[in-house]
Design an enzyme around this catalytic site. Structure first.
Site, PDB file in Angstrom:
ATOM      1  N   ASP A   1       5.759   4.224   5.364  1.00  0.00           N
ATOM      2  CA  ASP A   1       6.811   4.238   6.100  1.00  0.00           C
ATOM      3  C   ASP A   1       6.995   2.120   4.712  1.00  0.00           C
ATOM      4  O   ASP A   1       7.571   1.396   5.072  1.00  0.00           O
ATOM      5  CB  ASP A   1       6.687   3.424   7.665  1.00  0.00           C
ATOM      6  CG  ASP A   1       4.510   2.853   7.524  1.00  0.00           C
ATOM      7  OD1 ASP A   1       4.147   3.349   6.829  1.00  0.00           O
ATOM      8  OD2 ASP A   1       4.995   1.928   7.985  1.00  0.00           O
ATOM      9  N   HIS A   2       6.375   2.249   4.047  1.00  0.00           N
ATOM     10  CA  HIS A   2       6.590   0.996   3.210  1.00  0.00           C
ATOM     11  C   HIS A   2       6.882   1.328   1.453  1.00  0.00           C
ATOM     12  O   HIS A   2       7.240   0.257   1.030  1.00  0.00           O
ATOM     13  CB  HIS A   2       4.604   0.294   2.926  1.00  0.00           C
ATOM     14  CG  HIS A   2       4.473   0.220   4.766  1.00  0.00           C
ATOM     15  ND1 HIS A   2       4.478  -1.258   4.303  1.00  0.00           N
ATOM     16  CD2 HIS A   2       3.678   1.179   5.328  1.00  0.00           C
ATOM     17  CE1 HIS A   2       3.200  -1.492   6.104  1.00  0.00           C
ATOM     18  NE2 HIS A   2       3.695   0.193   6.617  1.00  0.00           N
TER      19      HIS A   2
ATOM     20  N   ASP B   1      -0.246  -3.821   6.305  1.00  0.00           N
ATOM     21  CA  ASP B   1      -0.814  -3.447   7.975  1.00  0.00           C
ATOM     22  C   ASP B   1      -2.338  -3.317   7.612  1.00  0.00           C
ATOM     23  O   ASP B   1      -3.380  -3.093   8.163  1.00  0.00           O
ATOM     24  CB  ASP B   1      -0.602  -1.640   7.624  1.00  0.00           C
ATOM     25  CG  ASP B   1       0.535  -1.355   7.502  1.00  0.00           C
ATOM     26  OD1 ASP B   1       1.847  -1.733   7.714  1.00  0.00           O
ATOM     27  OD2 ASP B   1       0.519   0.544   7.665  1.00  0.00           O
TER      28      ASP B   1
ATOM     29  N   HIS C   1       1.614   3.951   1.885  1.00  0.00           N
ATOM     30  CA  HIS C   1       1.980   4.746   3.061  1.00  0.00           C
ATOM     31  C   HIS C   1       3.518   4.991   3.029  1.00  0.00           C
ATOM     32  O   HIS C   1       3.774   3.717   2.715  1.00  0.00           O
ATOM     33  CB  HIS C   1       1.774   3.648   4.514  1.00  0.00           C
ATOM     34  CG  HIS C   1       0.177   4.158   4.789  1.00  0.00           C
ATOM     35  ND1 HIS C   1      -0.989   3.709   5.677  1.00  0.00           N
ATOM     36  CD2 HIS C   1      -0.417   5.113   4.571  1.00  0.00           C
ATOM     37  CE1 HIS C   1      -2.075   4.148   5.267  1.00  0.00           C
ATOM     38  NE2 HIS C   1      -1.883   5.182   4.705  1.00  0.00           N
TER      39      HIS C   1
ATOM     40  N   HIS D   1       0.773  -1.004  -0.113  1.00  0.00           N
ATOM     41  CA  HIS D   1      -0.138   0.190   0.095  1.00  0.00           C
ATOM     42  C   HIS D   1       0.601   0.986   0.102  1.00  0.00           C
ATOM     43  O   HIS D   1       2.079   0.864   0.310  1.00  0.00           O
ATOM     44  CB  HIS D   1      -0.967   0.074   0.912  1.00  0.00           C
ATOM     45  CG  HIS D   1      -0.536   0.295   2.192  1.00  0.00           C
ATOM     46  ND1 HIS D   1       0.220  -0.854   3.076  1.00  0.00           N
ATOM     47  CD2 HIS D   1      -0.562   1.387   3.209  1.00  0.00           C
ATOM     48  CE1 HIS D   1       0.113  -0.353   4.095  1.00  0.00           C
ATOM     49  NE2 HIS D   1      -0.335   0.892   4.717  1.00  0.00           N
TER      50      HIS D   1
ATOM     51  N   HIS E   1      -7.842  -1.018   5.547  1.00  0.00           N
ATOM     52  CA  HIS E   1      -6.539  -0.244   6.232  1.00  0.00           C
ATOM     53  C   HIS E   1      -6.265   1.233   4.998  1.00  0.00           C
ATOM     54  O   HIS E   1      -5.934   2.476   5.060  1.00  0.00           O
ATOM     55  CB  HIS E   1      -5.076  -0.500   6.384  1.00  0.00           C
ATOM     56  CG  HIS E   1      -4.076   0.076   6.258  1.00  0.00           C
ATOM     57  ND1 HIS E   1      -3.932   0.952   8.074  1.00  0.00           N
ATOM     58  CD2 HIS E   1      -2.803   0.802   5.750  1.00  0.00           C
ATOM     59  CE1 HIS E   1      -2.624   1.605   8.056  1.00  0.00           C
ATOM     60  NE2 HIS E   1      -2.039   1.644   7.222  1.00  0.00           N
TER      61      HIS E   1
ATOM     62  N   HIS F   1       4.735  -4.931  10.866  1.00  0.00           N
ATOM     63  CA  HIS F   1       5.055  -3.973  11.840  1.00  0.00           C
ATOM     64  C   HIS F   1       5.084  -5.473  13.297  1.00  0.00           C
ATOM     65  O   HIS F   1       4.848  -6.208  13.250  1.00  0.00           O
ATOM     66  CB  HIS F   1       3.918  -3.176  12.617  1.00  0.00           C
ATOM     67  CG  HIS F   1       4.294  -1.931  11.907  1.00  0.00           C
ATOM     68  ND1 HIS F   1       4.988  -0.353  11.872  1.00  0.00           N
ATOM     69  CD2 HIS F   1       3.408  -1.668  10.029  1.00  0.00           C
ATOM     70  CE1 HIS F   1       4.697   0.172  10.960  1.00  0.00           C
ATOM     71  NE2 HIS F   1       4.234   0.168   9.744  1.00  0.00           N
TER      72      HIS F   1
HETATM   73 FE    FE Z   1       2.988   0.506   7.771  1.00  0.00          FE
HETATM   74 ZN    ZN Z   2       0.028   2.078   6.564  1.00  0.00          ZN
END
Ligand code: FE
Ligand code: ZN
Length: 256
Positions: A54-55, A128, A52, A50, A106, A166
């Site tokens: 942090d990905h 996530d 985001h 996805h 999410h 995570h």
């Molecule tokens: Fe994340």
């Molecule tokens: Zn995420």
């Protein structure tokens, strides 16, 4: 299979054979490049679940440094160029097929990758959407969408190794205990995860069979879970899984 720690609690999953590697959701290139170099691996593919940061934050740097093929969801804003995948499609890397499952909730276009056999058992990269003992926050989707997404993942074979993005397990389990104080499997799993963390080890990968037994978000049709959700929000319809999930998610957001 290596969970490369990134930021405070992300894992960038790396799968490799003797020559080639793939990574999933590289939010940062820095934890990946030295591992490739030290192990003499060439990065063949990058799988993204996805949009985001942090990905995806390390995707462009890794692609430029290695020439890896990038795969990601059809319906989200992604660093270009990439091959966009939707439900029923697949990515191929290391000679393996990674089937795409749509798991909105999410984010609106979130996908997961399922490999039917890696080293003797199935493997799931779920980003996530599903965490051990919990699920992702509903940023772009409805409780009904997340319930359907979690149902699809819960239906995978019990021995599927669950690679979440995570390390949220211990805080998720603290909440799970509040929901189901009488769940013995949960109690035992919590003790095991606590000793892993004390030893500096990841709690992941988990397994689908484990999650079915201990994760309240996969147990929204259990009477005890529905009852606990009703204790948090009296408007919950205990016969409607998405209604139970909506209350659990809200309760978890406020839980300390
Ligand atoms: Fe994340
Ligand atoms: Zn995420």
């Amino acid at each position: 299979m290596l969970p490369l720690p990134a930021f405070s609690d992300n894992y960038i999953w790396m799968l490799h054979d003797t020559r080639n590697a793939l990574v999933v959701d590289p939010g940062d290139a820095a934890p990946v490049l030295p591992v490739l170099r030290d192990m003499g691996l060439s990065l063949q593919a990058i799988l993204v679940t996805h949009h985001h940061g942090d990905h995806v934050g390390g995707v462009s740097a890794l692609r430029e440094a290695t020439g890896a093929a990038v795969y990601g969801p059809a319906g989200e804003t992604m660093p270009e160029p990439l091959t966009r995948l939707r439900h029923g499609g697949s990515a191929t890397a290391l000679g393996l097929r990674f089937a795409v499952i749509d798991v909105p909730g999410h984010t609106a276009g979130h996908i997961a990758y399922f490999c039917a056999d890696w080293d003797g058992a199935p493997l799931l990269f779920c980003g996530d959407t599903l965490f051990s003992g919990g699920c992702g926050r509903l940023f772009e989707g409805t409780p009904a969408q997340m319930q359907a997404s979690l149902d699809a993942l819960a239906a995978l074979p019990g021995d599927t190794r669950v690679c979440c993005a995570h390390e949220y397990t211990l805080s998720n389990l603290k909440f799970a205990r509040a929901v189901e104080p009488g769940n013995q499997a949960l109690l035992q799993y919590q003790a095991r995860c606590e000793s892993l963390r004390q030893a500096g080890q990841p709690t992941l990968p988990s397994r689908i069979a484990t999650e079915r037994a201990i994760n309240p978000f996969l147990r929204t049709r259990e009477a005890d879970v529905a009852q606990a959700a009703r204790g948090f929000d009296a408007h919950v319809n205990p016969r409607e899984a998405a209604s139970v999930l909506a209350a659990l998610r809200q309760w978890k957001n406020e839980f300390r």
